[in-house]
Structure formats: structure tokens, C-alpha cells
Motif scaffolding. Structure first.
Motif, PDB file in Angstrom:
ATOM      1  N   VAL A  17       0.872  -1.182   0.000  1.00  0.00           N
ATOM      2  CA  VAL A  17       0.000   0.000   0.000  1.00  0.00           C
ATOM      3  C   VAL A  17       0.900   1.220   0.000  1.00  0.00           C
ATOM      4  CG1 VAL A  17      -1.830   1.248   1.222  1.00  0.00           C
ATOM      5  CG2 VAL A  17      -1.764  -1.257   1.296  1.00  0.00           C
ATOM      6  N   ASP A  18       0.912   1.963  -1.112  1.00  0.00           N
ATOM      7  CA  ASP A  18       1.866   3.072  -1.216  1.00  0.00           C
ATOM      8  C   ASP A  18       1.281   4.315  -1.884  1.00  0.00           C
ATOM      9  OD1 ASP A  18       1.612   2.142  -3.777  1.00  0.00           O
ATOM     10  OD2 ASP A  18       3.711   1.539  -4.008  1.00  0.00           O
ATOM     11  N   SER A  19      -0.034   4.341  -2.126  1.00  0.00           N
ATOM     12  CA  SER A  19      -0.645   5.545  -2.700  1.00  0.00           C
ATOM     13  C   SER A  19      -1.397   6.299  -1.611  1.00  0.00           C
ATOM     14  CB  SER A  19      -1.596   5.188  -3.842  1.00  0.00           C
ATOM     15  OG  SER A  19      -2.826   4.694  -3.345  1.00  0.00           O
ATOM     16  N   SER A  20      -1.415   7.603  -1.714  1.00  0.00           N
ATOM     17  CA  SER A  20      -2.076   8.433  -0.699  1.00  0.00           C
ATOM     18  C   SER A  20      -3.567   8.127  -0.613  1.00  0.00           C
ATOM     19  CB  SER A  20      -1.865   9.921  -1.017  1.00  0.00           C
ATOM     20  OG  SER A  20      -2.373  10.231  -2.306  1.00  0.00           O
ATOM     21  N   VAL A  21      -4.180   7.784  -1.768  1.00  0.00           N
ATOM     22  CA  VAL A  21      -5.612   7.465  -1.770  1.00  0.00           C
ATOM     23  C   VAL A  21      -5.887   6.210  -0.951  1.00  0.00           C
ATOM     24  CG1 VAL A  21      -7.557   6.762  -3.214  1.00  0.00           C
ATOM     25  CG2 VAL A  21      -6.036   8.588  -3.991  1.00  0.00           C
ATOM     26  N   LEU A  22      -5.089   5.156  -1.184  1.00  0.00           N
ATOM     27  CA  LEU A  22      -5.305   3.911  -0.460  1.00  0.00           C
ATOM     28  C   LEU A  22      -4.955   4.049   1.016  1.00  0.00           C
ATOM     29  CD1 LEU A  22      -4.039   1.223  -3.021  1.00  0.00           C
ATOM     30  CD2 LEU A  22      -6.389   1.931  -2.513  1.00  0.00           C
ATOM     31  N   VAL A  23      -3.917   4.820   1.318  1.00  0.00           N
ATOM     32  CA  VAL A  23      -3.570   5.050   2.729  1.00  0.00           C
ATOM     33  C   VAL A  23      -4.709   5.767   3.438  1.00  0.00           C
ATOM     34  CG1 VAL A  23      -2.019   6.271   4.299  1.00  0.00           C
ATOM     35  CG2 VAL A  23      -1.080   5.032   2.337  1.00  0.00           C
ATOM     36  N   GLU A  24      -5.310   6.757   2.765  1.00  0.00           N
ATOM     37  CA  GLU A  24      -6.436   7.493   3.363  1.00  0.00           C
ATOM     38  C   GLU A  24      -7.620   6.562   3.587  1.00  0.00           C
ATOM     39  OE1 GLU A  24     -10.151   9.348   3.741  1.00  0.00           O
ATOM     40  OE2 GLU A  24      -9.572   8.415   1.832  1.00  0.00           O
ATOM     41  N   ARG A  25      -7.898   5.693   2.603  1.00  0.00           N
ATOM     42  CA  ARG A  25      -9.007   4.743   2.766  1.00  0.00           C
ATOM     43  C   ARG A  25      -8.731   3.770   3.908  1.00  0.00           C
ATOM     44  NH1 ARG A  25     -10.272   2.923  -3.519  1.00  0.00           N
ATOM     45  NH2 ARG A  25     -10.940   4.979  -4.281  1.00  0.00           N
ATOM     46  N   TYR A  26      -7.484   3.307   3.979  1.00  0.00           N
ATOM     47  CA  TYR A  26      -7.125   2.375   5.055  1.00  0.00           C
ATOM     48  C   TYR A  26      -7.336   3.037   6.414  1.00  0.00           C
ATOM     49  CZ  TYR A  26      -4.577  -1.207   7.652  1.00  0.00           C
ATOM     50  OH  TYR A  26      -4.245  -2.206   8.535  1.00  0.00           O
ATOM     51  N   ASN A  27      -6.884   4.272   6.556  1.00  0.00           N
ATOM     52  CA  ASN A  27      -7.054   4.983   7.825  1.00  0.00           C
ATOM     53  C   ASN A  27      -8.521   5.188   8.155  1.00  0.00           C
ATOM     54  OD1 ASN A  27      -4.735   5.480   9.357  1.00  0.00           O
ATOM     55  ND2 ASN A  27      -4.004   7.022   7.919  1.00  0.00           N
ATOM     56  N   ARG A  28      -9.341   5.419   7.125  1.00  0.00           N
ATOM     57  CA  ARG A  28     -10.769   5.588   7.366  1.00  0.00           C
ATOM     58  C   ARG A  28     -11.366   4.305   7.930  1.00  0.00           C
ATOM     59  NH1 ARG A  28     -12.058   7.500   2.507  1.00  0.00           N
ATOM     60  NH2 ARG A  28     -13.312   5.758   1.716  1.00  0.00           N
ATOM     61  N   ALA A  29     -10.967   3.184   7.345  1.00  0.00           N
ATOM     62  CA  ALA A  29     -11.468   1.901   7.837  1.00  0.00           C
ATOM     63  C   ALA A  29     -10.889   1.564   9.206  1.00  0.00           C
ATOM     64  CB  ALA A  29     -11.121   0.791   6.832  1.00  0.00           C
ATOM     65  N   LEU A  30      -9.611   1.852   9.406  1.00  0.00           N
ATOM     66  CA  LEU A  30      -8.966   1.555  10.680  1.00  0.00           C
ATOM     67  C   LEU A  30      -9.617   2.350  11.806  1.00  0.00           C
ATOM     68  CD1 LEU A  30      -6.689  -0.026  12.030  1.00  0.00           C
ATOM     69  CD2 LEU A  30      -5.159   1.883  11.555  1.00  0.00           C
ATOM     70  N   THR A  31      -9.906   3.604  11.546  1.00  0.00           N
ATOM     71  CA  THR A  31     -10.595   4.428  12.544  1.00  0.00           C
ATOM     72  C   THR A  31     -12.004   3.896  12.798  1.00  0.00           C
ATOM     73  OG1 THR A  31      -9.349   6.370  11.837  1.00  0.00           O
ATOM     74  CG2 THR A  31     -11.353   6.765  13.106  1.00  0.00           C
ATOM     75  N   HIS A  32     -12.673   3.489  11.720  1.00  0.00           N
ATOM     76  CA  HIS A  32     -14.028   2.951  11.832  1.00  0.00           C
ATOM     77  C   HIS A  32     -14.053   1.701  12.715  1.00  0.00           C
ATOM     78  CE1 HIS A  32     -18.065   1.765  10.531  1.00  0.00           C
ATOM     79  NE2 HIS A  32     -17.577   0.570  10.221  1.00  0.00           N
ATOM     80  N   LEU A  33     -13.047   0.830  12.571  1.00  0.00           N
ATOM     81  CA  LEU A  33     -13.027  -0.433  13.301  1.00  0.00           C
ATOM     82  C   LEU A  33     -12.430  -0.314  14.692  1.00  0.00           C
ATOM     83  CD1 LEU A  33     -11.857  -2.903  10.492  1.00  0.00           C
ATOM     84  CD2 LEU A  33     -14.158  -2.701  11.432  1.00  0.00           C
ATOM     85  N   THR A  34     -11.365   0.475  14.833  1.00  0.00           N
ATOM     86  CA  THR A  34     -10.585   0.455  16.076  1.00  0.00           C
ATOM     87  C   THR A  34     -10.418   1.817  16.738  1.00  0.00           C
ATOM     88  OG1 THR A  34      -8.428   0.813  15.014  1.00  0.00           O
ATOM     89  CG2 THR A  34      -9.261  -1.448  15.079  1.00  0.00           C
ATOM     90  N   GLY A  35     -10.724   2.901  16.022  1.00  0.00           N
ATOM     91  CA  GLY A  35     -10.484   4.229  16.557  1.00  0.00           C
ATOM     92  C   GLY A  35      -9.039   4.668  16.443  1.00  0.00           C
ATOM     93  N   LYS A  36      -8.200   3.881  15.720  1.00  0.00           N
ATOM     94  CA  LYS A  36      -6.779   4.202  15.587  1.00  0.00           C
ATOM     95  C   LYS A  36      -6.464   4.653  14.166  1.00  0.00           C
ATOM     96  CE  LYS A  36      -5.685   0.631  19.030  1.00  0.00           C
ATOM     97  NZ  LYS A  36      -5.001  -0.655  19.284  1.00  0.00           N
ATOM     98  N   LYS A  37      -5.281   5.231  13.980  1.00  0.00           N
ATOM     99  CA  LYS A  37      -4.814   5.639  12.660  1.00  0.00           C
ATOM    100  C   LYS A  37      -3.326   5.334  12.544  1.00  0.00           C
ATOM    101  CE  LYS A  37      -6.317   9.297  10.592  1.00  0.00           C
ATOM    102  NZ  LYS A  37      -6.623  10.692  10.198  1.00  0.00           N
ATOM    103  N   THR A  38      -2.860   5.227  11.314  1.00  0.00           N
ATOM    104  CA  THR A  38      -1.431   5.056  11.078  1.00  0.00           C
ATOM    105  C   THR A  38      -0.849   6.318  10.467  1.00  0.00           C
ATOM    106  OG1 THR A  38       0.251   3.781   9.896  1.00  0.00           O
ATOM    107  CG2 THR A  38      -1.849   4.027   8.798  1.00  0.00           C
TER     108      THR A  38
END
Length: 450
Positions: A17-38
Motif C-alpha cells: 500500500v503506497d498511494s495516498s488514496v489507499l492510505v487514506e481509505r485504510y485509515n478511514r477503515a482503521l478508525t471505523h473499526l478500532t479508533g486508531k490511525k497510522t
């Protein structure tokens, strides 16, 4: 572990995962599931979306698997289907995720084109605080949606469309029309392009779990039992007829035989039994030589034979028993009497062709830890732990061997060893049939006399 990583034997086939779009989507899901971000801009993910780099960053290898019971997942791409599952706590988890992605591939491809799908493998147990609680896990349901709830919204929109088509005054219902327009902006045209991810559930009858030192639970067989890696006295009472630990060799052998789960390598069709047994003997010689600080770099069979002669007095009973069996197979010796109590007994077996072949081969791999190839193929979690304790000489040999002899032809090696199985990296899981499939359209039909 750097040798394994460099050779693709650990963390191999992860998705970058190395594109800003995918990183942003991942963080959105990570926050949704766990409340955390990378805060990472580049990382790699497994089939569940778990990233070892983010696990290090958060100092939490279970950030998507709270208490190791209900695995959460983040899907950025259907390409994750081919990735491994890291830090597996249940042998069935990867198979469930893979089947879910396969059966919904086109729908998930469409959804991940503009959003991220997040979800969870749900069961009724949230905390496996005692070994007995693991037996409450009977069924795993897959729940998934985008972070914008596209799937749930599409289902609601479909219901509203049905109302609009069937209710006589719907053309004049401005509120209903406004709701449909608002939802359609989020889901698109669900009539032409339905957003319908199939709901799936899986039976959890026979499986391995990493909890409590490792447990093999067999409930869906004629003679149920649990086999534990720790002392069974430490595990306590379990809600199953029989509980064995690895010291109960005769009981385990009888369990495997009574349930028709294994066959002798010598009797198996389509395999070169002598070659397989000789390779197992080589691995044992290598382990002995490594403890004697022998340089095993580039060692081949003729080198191991020389080392075997050199350290003949140190070769354990496992090697001696396999040697007797090889001599018999080559018509150079009498039939060896190898009982279940003999240290080499489980080295002579493989799973028969049945639905739980992968699970049985996983158990056999843990019972035969000197066979480093089977341990790597069938039980990577235990392999990595064992690898960390080995001397450098053994680590070097094993990494080189697996790269040279296994990586170049994984399917061929598995076919030569196990014959009938499709691939040890899969763990097919029985689907939970729907109600009509289970009981028929007229309800359950009970056998006479019950």
C-alpha cells in the motif's frame, strides 16, 4: 528472521500500500473499526488488511484481532485474496476470508474501486478467557460494508424502490422520492448495478486454535476429541469426550485411526515413499550437526550422509526408525515393528484425502518437529517460533533449503508430499447451509423411531 524475509519465506505475497488514496481509505477503515490511525505512507497488508509495520507502529500485533477471537478485516483490493494471514489464531480464518472474497469478487471489486470494505468474522464469543469457552464457537458469520455503509444503504434503497413500485400513491410521496434520490447519490443505480454482498456463515467444527498453547478441536468426527500442546492437566475440564496432550501418543494414534484420518506414507498411492523418508532422515542429521556447530552452508545430501556417519552415535531414535523403514522399502531389511510409542511413528504418516486433511497434516507437523519442511508448509505459526530458537547453522540451512527446494515449485512439492491435497495454505471451511438446504422445503424430516 531476516533470512526468511529476504528469501520470501516470511511476509511473502503481502500487498503493498503506497498511494495516498489507499492510505487514506485504510485509515478511514482503521478508525471505523478500532479508533486508531497510522502515520505510515507505505506499508504491506495481508488478506485481512493487517500490516506488520502498523502492528509495530501501534505496538499491537492484534490491532485487528482483539483478544484473538473476532478477526476484523480491511479490504482495499480483491488482490488481498492471494496474500497470507499473519498472526493466525484459528486455522479456519484465512479459508473463510478467501471464500468470502472469491464468492463476492465482482461486488467487492466494484466497491473497492471507490471505497474500502471493512468487516469482521463474528462469533458469539468475545473473550476466550478459558479453554472451555472456545467450544462455544460453533459458527462464524462474515459481516462487511464500506465505511460509508454502501451495502446497507443499497439494501434500504432496494426496499424503498419496491415500495415505490407497489404502493398506489407512491408517485405522490415526496418524502419517499427524496429518500430514494438521497440514497442513490451514495449507492449509484442499484437496479442496473446491484450492490449485494452475499451474507455468509461457516461451521466451526474441526479446527486448530493458537489459544492456550495450541489446541486441535475435532467435533465433527465419529469419535470427537481435543488434542492440546500443553499438559492437559493445565487445560482443565473441556466439554468433549476425550482430551489428549502430545505425550498421549498411543491415544492420538488410535484417535487418528478410528476416525480414518491418516495413512502410512509407505502405503500411500502416487508418492515416492523412500525419497520422502530419506529426506526426513536428512533433516534429522542436519539438526544434530547444527548442535555440533557444523557449517551447513550449501550442504547437500552427500554432505549430510557424511555428517550422519560422523555423528552416527548421536542420531536419535526418530532417525533409526526411519532408517529401518527405508531398508524395508528398498527390500534390504525385515519389516520394522514401529508402534505408536516409537518416536518416529508420526513421521511415517500423512493425512488421507478428506475435508480435514490440512488440519490433520498440521497436527502431524507439530508432532514431528524435526521435519522442518512439513512444519513450514503445514504450520507456519509453530515453524516461526521454533526457527527463532535454532542455532545459526540450522537457520541458514533451513532458509537455503526452503528457498532452493520449495519456493521454486510449491505446488509440485506439496503434490509429491501430500498427493491429494490442493494446497496447505488454504483451509477450506464448510459453509453453513441455509434453512431450506438443511431441512428441505417441507421442514425437518426426522428418522423413524426418534
Amino acid at each position: 528472521m531476516h533470512r526468511l524475509i529476504e528469501k520470501g519465506l516470511m511476509f511473502g505475497n503481502l500487498v503493498r500500500v503506497d498511494s495516498s488514496v489507499l492510505v487514506e481509505r485504510y485509515n478511514r477503515a482503521l478508525t471505523h473499526l478500532t479508533g486508531k490511525k497510522t502515520g505510515l505512507d507505505v506499508f504491506h497488508i495481508d488478506i485481512s488488511g493487517y500490516s506488520p509495520e502498523i502492528g509495530d507502529e501501534l505496538d499491537d500485533p492484534l490491532y485487528l484481532n482483539h483478544h484473538g477471537v473476532n478477526r476484523q478485516f480491511i479490504l482495499l483490493s480483491t488482490d488481498q485474496m492471494h496474500a497470507p494471514l499473519l498472526n493466525a489464531k484459528f486455522s479456519t480464518s484465512r479459508g473463510i476470508l478467501r471464500q468470502f472474497i472469491e464468492e463476492n469478487r465482482s461486488e467487492l471489486f466494484a466497491l473497492t474501486a471507490f471505497d474500502v470494505v471493512a468487516g469482521e468474522l463474528v462469533n458469539s464469543v468475545y473473550l476466550a478467557d478459558t479453554p472451555a469457552r472456545l467450544f462455544d464457537i460453533r459458527q462464524i458469520k462474515v459481516e462487511a460494508d464500506t465505511t460509508n455503509e454502501t451495502i446497507a444503504t443499497a439494501a434500504k434503497l432496494g426496499t424503498l424502490i419496491d415500495r415505490f413500485k407497489t404502493e398506489p400513491d407512491a408517485w405522490h410521496d415526496d418524502v419517499l422520492i427524496a429518500q430514494m434520490i438521497g440514497m442513490a447519490k451514495r449507492t449509484g443505480d442499484v437496479m442496473r448495478n446491484p450492490v449485494n454482498v452475499r451474507q455468509m456463515s461457516f461451521l466451526q467444527e474441526n479446527y486448530w486454535t493458537d489459544h492456550f498453547g495450541g489446541m486441535y478441536i475435532f467435533r465433527g468426527v465419529a469419535h470427537p476429541a481435543a488434542i492440546v500442546a500443553r499438559d492437559k492437566a493445565e487445560i482443565g475440564t473441556l466439554p468433549i469426550d476425550h482430551v489428549f496432550d502430545f505425550r498421549d501418543r498411543t491415544a492420538i494414534a488410535k484417535f487418528l485411526e478410528m476416525n480414518d484420518l491418516v495413512e502410512s506414507i509407505v502405503d500411500a498411492r502416487g508418492v515416492d515413499a523412500t525419497a520422502i523418508l530419506q529426506q526426513k532422515m536428512d533433516f534429522i542429521v542436519m539438526s544434530v550437526a547444527a548442535t555440533m556447530d557444523e557449517d551447513l552452508t550449501g550442504a547437500r545430501r552427500h554432505d549430510l550422509r557424511r555428517l550422519g556417519r560422523q555423528y552416527a552415535q548421536l542420531l536419535p531414535a526418530e532417525w533409526q526408525g526411519l532408517a529401518e523403514l527405508v531398508r524395508w522399502a528398498e527390500n534390504h531389511g525385515p519389516w520394522p515393528k514401529i508402534t505408536s510409542e516409537h518416536p518416529c511413528y508420526f513421521y511415517t504418516l500423512r493425512a488421507k484425502n478428506h475435508a480435514d486433511a490440512d488440519l490433520v497434516n498440521m497436527l502431524l507437523a507439530e508432532l514431528t518437529p524435526l521435519d522442518i519442511r512439513q512444519l513450514f508448509i503445514c504450520h507456519k505459526e509453530v515453524f516461526y517460533r521454533a526457527y527463532a530458537t535454532w542455532p545459526d547453522e540450522k537457520k541458514t540451512y533451513v532458509a537455503d533449503f526452503l528457498e532452493r527446494e520449495y519456493q521454486v515449485d510449491k505446488a509440485g512439492t506439496r503434490a509429491a508430499l501430500f498427493g491429494h491435497e490442493a494446497g496447505m495454505e488454504e483451509m477450506p471451511v464448510p459453509r453453513q447451509p441455509d434453512l431450506i438446504t438443511r431441512v428441505g422445503p417441507w421442514g425437518a424430516v426426522r428418522p423413524r423411531g426418534r
